[in-house]
Design an enzyme around this catalytic site. Structure first.
Site, mmCIF file in Angstrom:
data_model
loop_
_atom_site.group_PDB
_atom_site.id
_atom_site.type_symbol
_atom_site.label_atom_id
_atom_site.label_comp_id
_atom_site.label_asym_id
_atom_site.label_seq_id
_atom_site.Cartn_x
_atom_site.Cartn_y
_atom_site.Cartn_z
ATOM 1 C CD GLU A 172 -3.045 0.813 2.317
ATOM 2 O OE1 GLU A 172 -4.206 1.204 2.151
ATOM 3 O OE2 GLU A 172 -2.642 0.296 3.361
ATOM 4 C CD GLU A 173 1.641 6.314 -3.229
ATOM 5 O OE1 GLU A 173 2.055 7.484 -3.326
ATOM 6 O OE2 GLU A 173 1.211 5.648 -4.187
ATOM 7 C CB SER A 216 0.020 10.541 3.929
ATOM 8 O OG SER A 216 -1.372 10.335 3.819
ATOM 9 C CG ASP A 221 -3.420 10.050 10.097
ATOM 10 O OD1 ASP A 221 -4.631 10.350 9.968
ATOM 11 O OD2 ASP A 221 -2.733 9.583 9.180
ATOM 12 C CE LYS A 239 5.531 4.890 6.297
ATOM 13 N NZ LYS A 239 4.745 5.396 7.450
ATOM 14 N N GLY A 285 4.841 7.337 2.829
ATOM 15 C CA GLY A 285 5.738 6.266 2.420
ATOM 16 C C GLY A 285 5.023 5.150 1.684
#
Length: 473
Positions: free
Chosen positions: A119-120, A122, A236, A141, A124
């Site tokens: 997955e990408e 915010s 977050d 990562k 990395g």
């Protein structure tokens, strides 16, 4: 004529006793010093005698002048003189030597074989990799560097710093930092976990059972309580940043927006937390805040676990505020004192009929119809987490003691958790239409909340909220 003390003499018995004690202490120190000096002289004489016997001629002639003694190292002075001493030294030399932490260069990323991209985020790109020497699967990562003209990104530094500080069973474990061939190729090596809660909720036909929700929340709260005890705000928290393995263990991840705070809290940016999990004080422009913003995100995640859908899905900041007030009710000076002093609250126009009828300072309970399967104790916990006033939200430590976790059904043991097929094994996790976390350096937009309660907007039409109408009675 008998001698007698002068009338000017000190006749205080305590002073006399103190003087006598000092004299005894001086005498004891003097004797100890003399004894130490005597032992040193004896040891020197003994070493001189051994050196003289070692340098004597082979025929036993001791009349020859002694050679100048060399200064022996500790290893030479402790040479064994018997078979027993030799055996003891051999046992000591066979002891295992454990590596000690020391400064050194980072390992190269070629020590890991990258298996597939996961997955990408915010800050990395996350990949699944295998360490070549041990064969162990890890998460790799790669930090994003293209938006950092001034050097190493502060988000990466904060993530490394907080992960090294936050060693807890419910926080993802940072193993090491490795480098690529270039200076901007920096990778974090972390434990690999098969799932994130967002993917699980999207793929599950039914939501988690109440006992399973309690187990997840208890682990989440345990990790969050540890972070807050170390003065760390995550900033977050969302379901995609909560990882879970097939043993029922949950861990908090993605610390790119984490930040240390203090008491009183410092002045911070308001543009933090992904929109759907952002607290109302941040949306209204608060620049001083604390861990209460994490507790609001926790409440949003609690509601998402119950309904299997994000609780507050705003299209933009104004729409998000509209959905928050539609769920909790509009703010008043009774339940949220001082909210009018927030920068973006000046444009907020409350319904006049509502403020006149609202009584009391306690946050109202959320509507029962939205959470039909939640007990009264659970609804009370959720309502307190989603309180508009950040000062009345409970801390993570208080939530751990809440009666909701002690009533039936009890939390399910982690060992009894169901297992799920991993979406990170050989395929990418599908991208969802969800907002991304704010990027560092992005300026907070100028917002006009005049349209939240159905009034005329005074700003950009693209920022218009959904709005709702209050009906009393």
């Amino acid at each position: 004529m008998s001698s007698s003390k002068s009338r000017w003499a000190d006749e205080d018995p305590e002073a006399d006793a103190l003087i006598a004690q000092r004299k005894r202490e001086k005498e004891e120190k003097r004797r100890a010093k003399a004894e130490k000096q005597r032992r040193e002289e004896e040891q020197t004489q003994l070493q001189a005698a051994r050196s003289q016997s070692a340098t004597a001629s082979p025929n036993g002639d001791s009349d020859a002048p002694p050679k100048k003694r060399r200064r022996l190292s500790n290893e030479q002075q402790q040479q064994p003189t018997s078979g027993v001493d030799s055996q003891q030294n051999q046992v000591k030399s066979n002891l295992l030597q454990f590596p000690v932490l020391e400064w050194g260069p980072c390992r190269h990323v070629d020590n890991f074989e990258r298996l597939n991209h996961i997955e990408e985020g915010s800050y990395g790109w996350v990949s699944r990799a295998k360490e070549i020497t041990t064969g162990e699967v890890v998460a790799l990562k790669k930090l994003k560097m293209e938006n950092s003209p001034d050097g190493f990104p502060v988000t990466g530094l904060r993530e490394i710093q907080t992960l090294l500080k936050a060693r807890h069973q419910n926080v993802v474990f940072l193993r090491e930092v490795v480098m690529g061939n270039k200076m901007d190729e920096v990778y974090l090596v972390m434990d690999f976990l098969e799932h994130d809660l967002k993917t699980l909720l999207d793929d599950m036909r039914e939501p988690f059972l109440p006992s399973e929700i309690k187990t997840l929340l208890l682990q989440f709260l345990s990790g969050l309580e540890f972070l807050h005890s170390q003065w760390i705000m995550h900033r977050d928290l969302k379901t995609s940043n909560l990882l879970m393995n097939n043993r029922g263990e949950l861990k908090i991840a993605d610390f790119g927006m984490a930040r240390y705070y203090g008491d009183p809290p410092p002045k911070l940016t308001q543009l933090v937390v992904t929109l759907w999990y952002r607290s109302p004080e941040l949306l209204l422009g608060a620049e001083t805040y604390g861990p209460e913003i994490d507790m609001w995100s926790l409440g949003c995640i609690f509601g998402e676990l119950l309904t299997k859908e994000p609780l507050l899905q705003g299209k933009n900041e104004v729409d998000q505020v509209s959905k928050i007030f539609a769920l909790t009710g509009p703010p008043t000076s009774q339940i949220w004192p001082g909210f009018r002093s927030l920068p973006n609250a000046k444009s907020l126009r409350l319904p006049p009929s509502y403020s006149s009828t609202q009584k009391g300072t306690a946050p109202p309970l959320l509507p029962r119809a939205k959470f039909p399967f939640l007990t009264n104790s659970g609804l009370q916990l959720l309502s307190s987490l989603l309180a508009l006033n950040p000062a009345v939200r409970p801390t993570a430590a208080e939530c751990l003691k809440h009666p909701y976790f002690r009533e039936d059904p009890r939390p399910k043991p982690k060992e009894m958790f169901p297992t799920f097929p991993s979406k990170a094994g050989m395929e990418k996790r599908r991208r969802r239409e969800t907002p991304e976390a704010p990027k560092r350096g992005q300026e907070a937009p100028k917002l006009d909340f005049a349209s939240v309660f159905g009034g005329q907007t005074g700003g950009d039409a693209g920022e218009a909220g959904a709005g709702f109408t209050l009906r009393l009675g």
